[in-house]
Design an enzyme around this catalytic site. Structure first.
Site, PDB file in Angstrom:
ATOM      1  N   ASP A  53      18.732 -70.441  46.570  1.00 32.37           N
ATOM      2  CA  ASP A  53      19.452 -71.013  47.862  1.00 32.37           C
ATOM      3  C   ASP A  53      20.622 -71.241  47.457  1.00 32.37           C
ATOM      4  O   ASP A  53      21.193 -72.135  47.106  1.00 32.37           O
ATOM      5  CB  ASP A  53      18.635 -72.440  47.901  1.00 32.37           C
ATOM      6  CG  ASP A  53      19.041 -72.731  49.490  1.00 32.37           C
ATOM      7  OD1 ASP A  53      20.032 -72.357  49.839  1.00 32.37           O
ATOM      8  OD2 ASP A  53      18.381 -73.944  49.728  1.00 32.37           O
ATOM      9  N   SER A 117      30.564 -60.293  62.338  1.00 32.31           N
ATOM     10  CA  SER A 117      29.865 -59.819  63.316  1.00 32.31           C
ATOM     11  C   SER A 117      30.581 -59.575  64.532  1.00 32.31           C
ATOM     12  O   SER A 117      31.519 -60.270  64.814  1.00 32.31           O
ATOM     13  CB  SER A 117      28.650 -60.694  63.481  1.00 32.31           C
ATOM     14  OG  SER A 117      27.897 -60.334  64.790  1.00 32.31           O
ATOM     15  N   ALA A 118      30.111 -58.472  65.490  1.00 29.11           N
ATOM     16  CA  ALA A 118      30.635 -58.107  66.867  1.00 29.11           C
ATOM     17  C   ALA A 118      30.476 -59.701  67.734  1.00 29.11           C
ATOM     18  O   ALA A 118      31.017 -59.568  68.635  1.00 29.11           O
ATOM     19  CB  ALA A 118      30.153 -57.202  67.397  1.00 29.11           C
ATOM     20  N   TYR A 148      25.943 -68.573  66.252  1.00 32.64           N
ATOM     21  CA  TYR A 148      26.116 -67.610  65.441  1.00 32.64           C
ATOM     22  C   TYR A 148      27.589 -67.109  65.431  1.00 32.64           C
ATOM     23  O   TYR A 148      28.068 -66.770  64.348  1.00 32.64           O
ATOM     24  CB  TYR A 148      25.185 -66.453  65.657  1.00 32.64           C
ATOM     25  CG  TYR A 148      25.013 -65.253  64.966  1.00 32.64           C
ATOM     26  CD1 TYR A 148      24.808 -65.390  63.326  1.00 32.64           C
ATOM     27  CD2 TYR A 148      25.745 -64.176  65.096  1.00 32.64           C
ATOM     28  CE1 TYR A 148      24.545 -64.199  62.828  1.00 32.64           C
ATOM     29  CE2 TYR A 148      25.598 -62.958  64.362  1.00 32.64           C
ATOM     30  CZ  TYR A 148      25.145 -63.233  62.848  1.00 32.64           C
ATOM     31  OH  TYR A 148      25.238 -62.081  62.215  1.00 32.64           O
ATOM     32  N   LYS A 152      30.560 -67.160  62.292  1.00 32.86           N
ATOM     33  CA  LYS A 152      31.099 -66.110  61.587  1.00 32.86           C
ATOM     34  C   LYS A 152      32.466 -66.184  61.780  1.00 32.86           C
ATOM     35  O   LYS A 152      33.307 -65.965  60.813  1.00 32.86           O
ATOM     36  CB  LYS A 152      30.506 -64.873  62.331  1.00 32.86           C
ATOM     37  CG  LYS A 152      29.017 -64.445  62.064  1.00 32.86           C
ATOM     38  CD  LYS A 152      28.859 -63.980  60.635  1.00 32.86           C
ATOM     39  CE  LYS A 152      27.580 -63.456  60.418  1.00 32.86           C
ATOM     40  NZ  LYS A 152      27.279 -63.214  59.102  1.00 32.86           N
ATOM     41  N   ASN A 177      25.749 -54.104  65.413  1.00 34.19           N
ATOM     42  CA  ASN A 177      24.281 -53.707  65.765  1.00 34.19           C
ATOM     43  C   ASN A 177      23.932 -52.566  64.479  1.00 34.19           C
ATOM     44  O   ASN A 177      23.450 -51.413  64.893  1.00 34.19           O
ATOM     45  CB  ASN A 177      23.982 -53.206  67.046  1.00 34.19           C
ATOM     46  CG  ASN A 177      24.222 -54.153  68.029  1.00 34.19           C
ATOM     47  OD1 ASN A 177      23.608 -55.492  67.976  1.00 34.19           O
ATOM     48  ND2 ASN A 177      24.757 -54.001  69.081  1.00 34.19           N
ATOM     49  N   GLU A 190      13.648 -59.362  64.929  1.00 34.04           N
ATOM     50  CA  GLU A 190      14.230 -57.765  65.161  1.00 34.04           C
ATOM     51  C   GLU A 190      15.274 -57.697  66.189  1.00 34.04           C
ATOM     52  O   GLU A 190      15.234 -58.454  67.049  1.00 34.04           O
ATOM     53  CB  GLU A 190      13.003 -56.893  65.248  1.00 34.04           C
ATOM     54  CG  GLU A 190      12.257 -57.322  66.627  1.00 34.04           C
ATOM     55  CD  GLU A 190      11.210 -58.275  66.636  1.00 34.04           C
ATOM     56  OE1 GLU A 190      10.424 -58.653  67.783  1.00 34.04           O
ATOM     57  OE2 GLU A 190      11.438 -59.438  65.738  1.00 34.04           O
ATOM     58  N   THR A 220      24.517 -52.699  77.927  1.00 30.58           N
ATOM     59  CA  THR A 220      25.075 -51.631  76.794  1.00 30.58           C
ATOM     60  C   THR A 220      25.207 -52.185  75.892  1.00 30.58           C
ATOM     61  O   THR A 220      26.048 -53.444  75.456  1.00 30.58           O
ATOM     62  CB  THR A 220      26.227 -50.942  77.697  1.00 30.58           C
ATOM     63  OG1 THR A 220      27.310 -51.969  77.912  1.00 30.58           O
ATOM     64  CG2 THR A 220      25.853 -50.214  79.026  1.00 30.58           C
ATOM     65  N   ARG A 221      25.179 -51.172  74.719  1.00 26.45           N
ATOM     66  CA  ARG A 221      25.456 -51.598  73.313  1.00 26.45           C
ATOM     67  C   ARG A 221      25.806 -50.641  72.513  1.00 26.45           C
ATOM     68  O   ARG A 221      25.372 -49.256  73.096  1.00 26.45           O
ATOM     69  CB  ARG A 221      24.257 -52.461  72.542  1.00 26.45           C
ATOM     70  CG  ARG A 221      23.998 -53.804  73.137  1.00 26.45           C
ATOM     71  CD  ARG A 221      24.886 -54.797  72.732  1.00 26.45           C
ATOM     72  NE  ARG A 221      24.404 -55.891  72.935  1.00 26.45           N
ATOM     73  CZ  ARG A 221      24.480 -56.770  74.197  1.00 26.45           C
ATOM     74  NH1 ARG A 221      24.873 -55.971  75.435  1.00 26.45           N
ATOM     75  NH2 ARG A 221      23.961 -57.852  74.404  1.00 26.45           N
TER      76      ARG A 221
END
Length: 324
Positions: A53, A117-118, A148, A152, A177, A190, A220-221
């Site tokens: 951990d 992350s984006a 989240y 980050k 992504n 997922e 959109t992505r």
């Protein structure tokens, strides 16, 4: 035992692929994850595989002992359904982020990579499906994805200040992504490519050609192939700049277009039921890769259809096996 590289979160999707790449390069690797080994996405016999951990300082210190480089991918995360419904859990990843930086400094680690992350980008810049691609400077003034994204962005700042104040060489990539085989494809964590592949595979196997789509399908992505991500990660880690950079595809598609591609791969067409009250995230998001190409010479080379073909084949096998 001294090792070249620690992969924190090595039992996860990206971590498992990264360990495979590093081992293939002949590097000695310690792969650490808190999940039991039988829940790891990949277990590599040529790596030192440790269940620990890393949110605990003792665990982070032990994992970092005798390590030259750290790839810090460990986090409590998932797709938009998980992120929107587990904000506190996502923010508690700050314990892992903080303790891993403290351990790396204390143990004399030479280089430290952090997977951001984006989701650090402000929601106000992502309210249109025809979104302008996000460049790194867009992260400020800050208003990232709640939970989240804040964790980050905060950890990006910690990396910067650990380098400025303590001399720990840190590198940061903002992932957009990432998808591919051997990832999470069911259970609620997922992401969209795996979820769509699963739904189409279930439809193909059952013969019931109807699927559920979150939202109206027009959001959109861009989606980044795992091997492109790993190359970008390696180039950023070994680069000369500590500035956070995008590692993402700039091939913008709607969710409906994503479904179109997977349907074509599967050879079926499905009726689509749109769940308008499902978790959606931002309306549109794309990656501006000018800075990462300038600084690190990286740009993605895999077309979405090509990566999805491999991903769909793998997910289809998992679905078929799960159905007995």
């Amino acid at each position: 035992m001294n090792v070249d590289v620690l992969v924190a979160g090595g039992g996860g999707f990206i971590g498992g692929h990264l360990v495979s790449r590093l081992v293939a390069q002949g590097r000695t690797v310690r792969s650490v994850d808190m999940k039991p080994l039988d829940e790891w996405h990949q277990v590599h016999p040529d790596a030192e595989n440790v269940v620990a951990d890393l949110s605990l300082l003792d665990g982070a210190m032990s994992a970092s002992r005798g390590v030259g480089e750290v790839y810090m991918l460990a986090a409590d995360m998932g797709g938009m359904g998980f992120i929107e419904n587990n904000k506190a859990a996502c923010m508690l990843s700050v314990l892992t982020s903080t303790h891993m930086l403290q351990a790396a400094r204390a143990q004399g680690v030479e280089r430290y990579f952090y997977s951001s992350s984006a989701c650090v980008y402000p929601a106000g810049l992502q309210e249109d499906t025809c979104v302008t691609a996000l460049k790194e400077s867009d992260a400020y003034p800050a208003m990232p994805e709640d939970g989240y994204g804040w964790e980050k962005l905060f950890t990006e700042r910690m990396c910067r200040h650990f380098e400025e104040d303590f001399g720990l060489v840190t590198r940061v990539a903002r992932y957009h992504n990432i998808y591919g085989p051997m990832g999470t494809w069911q259970g609620g964590r997922e992401k969209a490519p795996a979820a769509i592949c699963r739904k189409i595979a279930e439809a193909a196997i059952s013969g019931e050609h109807e699927i559920e789509i979150w939202g109206d399908g027009q959001q959109t992505r861009s989606f980044t192939w795992i091997e492109d991500c790993l190359l970008g990660t390696e180039l950023v880690m070994n680069g000369s700049s500590g500035e956070p950079v995008n590692v993402g595809s700039s091939q913008l598609v709607t969710v409906n277009q994503l479904v179109d591609i997977v349907e074509e791969i599967a050879g079926i067409t499905c009726d689509r039921r749109y769940q308008l009250d499902a978790p959606l995230g931002v309306r549109g998001r794309n990656s501006d890769n000018a800075l990462v190409e300038q600084m690190h010479g990286w740009s993605p080379s895999t077309l979405l259809a090509d990566g999805l073909e491999i991903t769909y084949a793998w997910v289809h096998d998992q679905v078929k096996r799960s159905l007995g």
